[in-house]
Design a protein around this motif. Sequence first.
Motif, PDB file in Angstrom:
ATOM      1  N   LYS A 140     -18.492  20.695 -15.963  1.00 55.28           N
ATOM      2  CA  LYS A 140     -17.833  20.955 -17.241  1.00 55.28           C
ATOM      3  C   LYS A 140     -16.495  21.663 -17.017  1.00 55.28           C
ATOM      4  O   LYS A 140     -16.316  22.429 -16.080  1.00 55.28           O
ATOM      5  CB  LYS A 140     -18.725  21.805 -18.141  1.00 55.28           C
ATOM      6  CG  LYS A 140     -20.084  21.186 -18.436  1.00 55.28           C
ATOM      7  CD  LYS A 140     -19.953  19.858 -19.154  1.00 55.28           C
ATOM      8  CE  LYS A 140     -21.311  19.263 -19.478  1.00 55.28           C
ATOM      9  NZ  LYS A 140     -21.175  17.916 -20.118  1.00 55.28           N
ATOM     10  N   HIS A 142     -13.445  20.182 -16.551  1.00 57.01           N
ATOM     11  CA  HIS A 142     -12.411  19.421 -15.847  1.00 57.01           C
ATOM     12  C   HIS A 142     -12.408  18.011 -16.397  1.00 57.01           C
ATOM     13  O   HIS A 142     -13.462  17.404 -16.594  1.00 57.01           O
ATOM     14  CB  HIS A 142     -12.658  19.403 -14.341  1.00 57.01           C
ATOM     15  CG  HIS A 142     -11.464  18.961 -13.549  1.00 57.01           C
ATOM     16  ND1 HIS A 142     -11.121  17.630 -13.411  1.00 57.01           N
ATOM     17  CD2 HIS A 142     -10.519  19.680 -12.878  1.00 57.01           C
ATOM     18  CE1 HIS A 142     -10.023  17.543 -12.672  1.00 57.01           C
ATOM     19  NE2 HIS A 142      -9.635  18.776 -12.342  1.00 57.01           N
ATOM     20  N   ARG A 143     -11.227  17.455 -16.640  1.00 59.53           N
ATOM     21  CA  ARG A 143     -11.136  16.173 -17.324  1.00 59.53           C
ATOM     22  C   ARG A 143     -11.768  15.030 -16.538  1.00 59.53           C
ATOM     23  O   ARG A 143     -12.255  14.058 -17.132  1.00 59.53           O
ATOM     24  CB  ARG A 143      -9.672  15.841 -17.616  1.00 59.53           C
ATOM     25  CG  ARG A 143      -8.782  15.686 -16.368  1.00 59.53           C
ATOM     26  CD  ARG A 143      -7.340  15.431 -16.760  1.00 59.53           C
ATOM     27  NE  ARG A 143      -6.467  15.287 -15.611  1.00 59.53           N
ATOM     28  CZ  ARG A 143      -6.296  14.157 -14.935  1.00 59.53           C
ATOM     29  NH1 ARG A 143      -6.951  13.066 -15.322  1.00 59.53           N
ATOM     30  NH2 ARG A 143      -5.499  14.102 -13.887  1.00 59.53           N
ATOM     31  N   GLU A 146     -15.867  16.099 -16.875  1.00 60.35           N
ATOM     32  CA  GLU A 146     -16.399  16.686 -18.098  1.00 60.35           C
ATOM     33  C   GLU A 146     -17.585  15.900 -18.636  1.00 60.35           C
ATOM     34  O   GLU A 146     -18.576  16.470 -19.104  1.00 60.35           O
ATOM     35  CB  GLU A 146     -15.301  16.775 -19.161  1.00 60.35           C
ATOM     36  CG  GLU A 146     -15.761  17.292 -20.515  1.00 60.35           C
ATOM     37  CD  GLU A 146     -16.163  18.755 -20.479  1.00 60.35           C
ATOM     38  OE1 GLU A 146     -17.057  19.143 -21.253  1.00 60.35           O
ATOM     39  OE2 GLU A 146     -15.584  19.516 -19.662  1.00 60.35           O
ATOM     40  N   ASP A 147     -17.519  14.568 -18.563  1.00 58.52           N
ATOM     41  CA  ASP A 147     -18.574  13.732 -19.133  1.00 58.52           C
ATOM     42  C   ASP A 147     -19.498  13.136 -18.068  1.00 58.52           C
ATOM     43  O   ASP A 147     -20.155  12.119 -18.303  1.00 58.52           O
ATOM     44  CB  ASP A 147     -17.945  12.608 -19.967  1.00 58.52           C
ATOM     45  CG  ASP A 147     -17.182  13.152 -21.164  1.00 58.52           C
ATOM     46  OD1 ASP A 147     -17.689  14.090 -21.798  1.00 58.52           O
ATOM     47  OD2 ASP A 147     -16.080  12.648 -21.445  1.00 58.52           O
TER      48      ASP A 147
END
Length: 466
Positions: A140, A142-143, A146-147
């Motif tokens: 979670k 960090h682009r 994140e997912d």
Amino acid sequence: MAFGPVLILRAVEPSHIRLAAMICRDDAAEPAPLRAGGADHAPVRLAEIDGRCLWRYDFELPRGGRPDYSLDGRTYRVATDYDDLRIGFVSCNGEEDGDLDRDAEERNVMWRRLADTNETAPYHLLLHGGDQVYADEVTKGHRLSEDWPDDVPQAATPEALADLEAHLRRRFLDRYDATYSAPGFARIAAEVPSLMMWDDHDICDGWGSLGEVEGTAVGQTLFGCAREAFLLYQHAATDADVSELFLDPEGRSLSWRRDLPGVTILAPDLRSERTRERILGPAGWAAFTETCEDVEARVVLVSSVPLLGPRLSLIERAMRLTRRMEKYEDDLRDQWQSYAHRKEWVRMLRQVLALEDRGHRVVAISGEIHLATRAELAADATPVHQLVASGISHRAPPKLWALFLGTLARLGEAPIQKHPIRIRPLPGQRHNYTAERNYLTLAREGGEWRASWALEKSGDTPWLSV
């Protein structure tokens, strides 16, 4: 924050034991030496992450009694008399969501109980059987991650991946820092040498069973950072130490073996080479098979997921019939009992039976399932025992789930003809699975091996001869 010392057992020699003590400090200044055996021992710098430094002290203590060492003005006593032997076993030290936000008193109640027990009946060794930390949330913030694992870019620039690596290394350190500083853990980790084997949550939930996403640049960066963390925080080591500490000198598998008087502890690495189709890879199997050939004593086999279990493949196949249950399929694919791993499971069971045939009694110990239970694998004379203790801080699932698994266990399982597996209740318990937080004590007294579980609400079980 800072933590340590955390003792790691390196080896038991005829006259002494070799130890490593790992600490973390908030700055780069070299810490004071460690005092042991009348000599000062300077630290070795392992890594610097986000301005914080990890250090290791290598030292020895004499065999016999409870010799001590000193660091930062504090003195710690270590049990080194191995005529009788007390081994603790823990697993599942955390939870998937919000673990670091939990109340420390509630989270660590069993760690404090274990540390209190060590004051009056010292342990010689503490085995950690997997999920030493729950790192699921490190992705979670960090682009690129994140997912994870649902939506991951197939490609990323070297600069973006370097930034992700720095983010993950910092988040892994935060996770270990908070976990290792916790009440109870910090006290016992400084006085009882540990040996650890990782499982999926030390990387991320379900690692090895997630499929193609693991091969992406993001997935490989995550695994690389988790592997570095496993070496640093669980073994006080770096890649330079791999050939000395692990069975595969190239480090493709991080399986390990340690020999204590009268017992060999084997811990196959069930994560580094795992895929949806296998548990151990070529390097892991080669190293494990080879080391089993020269065992000369009783064997304690640390299998991070239970080696003996009910017919979970029935649930796994049923889940494939509905998309609503697909999210649980990875959890079942993680198990030896998965239909995808059945041949490999049989291979491991035959390896255990071969050790038994050569006169080496085997006890398997496992975590993973957040319940306490035990099982027996029928052998020629006496059964092979499996002891499951899970988890030390993960809260227990509903009792209804434990009762469901107990019902499933009544169906029986026999992957090898004439060697049925039976799930059994803990001593003093009515049901096959006990839904309480717990840890295990495995003890040798006068040549007899026994086991007892410490249960959060029910207290200590009667001793079980194994």
